[in-house]
Motif scaffolding. Structure first.
Motif, PDB file in Angstrom:
ATOM      1  N   ASN A   1      -1.757 134.164  54.587  1.00 47.18           N
ATOM      2  CA  ASN A   1      -2.370 133.055  53.862  1.00 47.18           C
ATOM      3  C   ASN A   1      -3.022 133.594  52.586  1.00 47.18           C
ATOM      4  O   ASN A   1      -4.031 134.275  52.619  1.00 47.18           O
TER       5      ASN A   1
ATOM      6  N   SER B   1      -4.901 129.845  50.366  1.00 46.67           N
ATOM      7  CA  SER B   1      -4.441 128.461  50.201  1.00 46.67           C
ATOM      8  C   SER B   1      -5.641 127.545  50.021  1.00 46.67           C
ATOM      9  O   SER B   1      -6.699 127.782  50.596  1.00 46.67           O
TER      10      SER B   1
ATOM     11  N   THR C   1      -3.722 125.108  55.214  1.00 42.27           N
ATOM     12  CA  THR C   1      -2.891 126.164  55.810  1.00 42.27           C
ATOM     13  C   THR C   1      -3.671 127.002  56.824  1.00 42.27           C
ATOM     14  O   THR C   1      -3.210 127.243  57.938  1.00 42.27           O
TER      15      THR C   1
ATOM     16  N   ASN D   1      -5.323 136.757  56.633  1.00 47.53           N
ATOM     17  CA  ASN D   1      -6.015 135.898  55.678  1.00 47.53           C
ATOM     18  C   ASN D   1      -6.524 136.736  54.504  1.00 47.53           C
ATOM     19  O   ASN D   1      -7.457 137.514  54.650  1.00 47.53           O
TER      20      ASN D   1
END
Lengths: 229, 123
Positions: A36, A39, A43, A56
């Motif tokens: 990710n 985002s 998400t 993340n």
């Protein structure tokens, strides 16, 4: 053999669940990890809610940096094969098994899923096809190898390339450049025909406005990558 | 030609700037590595202010008719050089930030996975 699917995701809340389901059903022997890239939509929530495996990123790195995070993760965790796979519904997991097979049979270091071998499914816009063909020509001139779909985001690499990508990977628009880097170092790249779907939701990372910058930047990057050796 | 008055003003100005830079380095607000260039530039200006005629001689040697033009040209080259070195530094920096962000993301996942495993085995 440990295999990992790397799914870069920037604002892909609409497609992510389907993508993961597709991988679980059609490529069950693969692990997967979503990256990710900061985002701004849901998400991250979707990843958490469904207990998906995800990385993340604390700051937005762009597609190159996001994908490299996946390669780095794969390298550190001892994966033998990693495959890049878009989270926007364009790619189908049913090809992953064949990509592994082709990689083993042809002893390739990289296998790319190409839209333009059988010319089926979503073929992108005419203008983009012209651009991709131009890259095919440029890459042939520099490396004498034919890559029909150098911009394809569906690409599988073995551990040797995994290590290389962990050390160095282009920041933006990385696909054509990284193929040329690999080719010019005499690694083997093979393409297999795949059918891609039209993106269901979300926008392409390359808008018309950026396409001129894209062509210039990638052209120069390809030439420099071919010179490195 | 440069008047004595202007010379004195210039020297005082440069001395202040140099003192300011050195003080910044002393307080660790400026890396000496980056300050070195600026200190060097200051010293060159000091030399040129004390010996203004050297400027004419250099200009004559290089075939530049007006010493002032030469000064502007050198100044411009210097500024371009400084900006270029900043671009290089920025590239290094962004590479480092990228690597750090990636490591953080991976570490967080590993930690989270480990905690989950521990929790599972306890249950």
């Amino acid at each position: 053999m440990k295999k990992l699917v790397i799914i870069p995701a920037f604002n892909e809340e609409g497609n992510l669940e389907k993508t993961i389901q597709d991988i679980r059903e059609n490529a069950p022997d693969f692990d997967y990890v979503i990256i990710n890239d900061c985002s701004t939509d849901g998400t991250l929530d979707i990843c958490r809610r469904h207990g998906f495996s995800y990385l993340n990123l604390p700051v937005n790195l762009g597609i190159g940096g996001a994908v490299q995070t996946g390669y780095r993760y794969a390298f550190f965790h001892g994966y033998d094969i990693a495959v890049q796979f878009d989270g926007d519904g364009q790619h189908s997991a049913k090809y992953l098994k064949e990509m592994v097979k082709v990689m083993e049979e042809t002893e390739s270091d990289m296998v790319i899923g190409s839209r333009f071998i059988q010319r089926e499914g979503f073929q992108s816009s005419a203008l983009r096809r012209v651009g991709i063909r131009y890259f095919t020509g440029l890459i042939w001139l520099l490396t004498r190898k034919t890559i029909t779909d150098s911009t394809s985001g569906m690409r599988m690499v073995n551990r040797r390339i995994l290590k290389k990508f962990t050390e160095e990977y282009p920041k933006d628009y990385p696909e054509p450049e990284s193929v040329v880097t690999i080719l010019s170092e005499k690694y083997k790249v093979t393409e297999i025909p795949v059918v891609m779907n039209e993106r269901e939701e979300g926008a392409s990372s390359i808008s018309l406005k950026n396409s001129i910058y894209y062509m210039i930047k990638v052209s120069i990057a390809i030439v420099i990558a071919a010179m490195k050796k | 030609m440069m008047s004595r008055k202007l010379q004195i003003f210039l020297l005082i100005g440069i001395a202040l700037v140099l003192l300011y830079i050195i003080n910044m380095v002393r307080k660790k607000r400026l890396d000496l590595r980056y300050a070195l260039g600026w200190i060097l530039i200051g010293l060159v200006i000091v030399v040129l202010t004390i010996f203004p005629r050297s400027l004419n001689r250099i200009a004559f040697f290089l075939g530049i008719t007006s010493p002032v033009n030469m000064l502007f040209f050198f100044g411009f080259c210097l500024v371009v050089g400084v900006i270029f070195s900043l671009t290089v530094a920025l590239s290094h920096m962004s590479d480092k930030v990228k690597k750090m962000a990636q490591e953080i993301a991976i570490m967080r996942k590993d930690m989270y996975d480990q905690l989950n495993e521990q929790r599972k085995s306890r249950e």
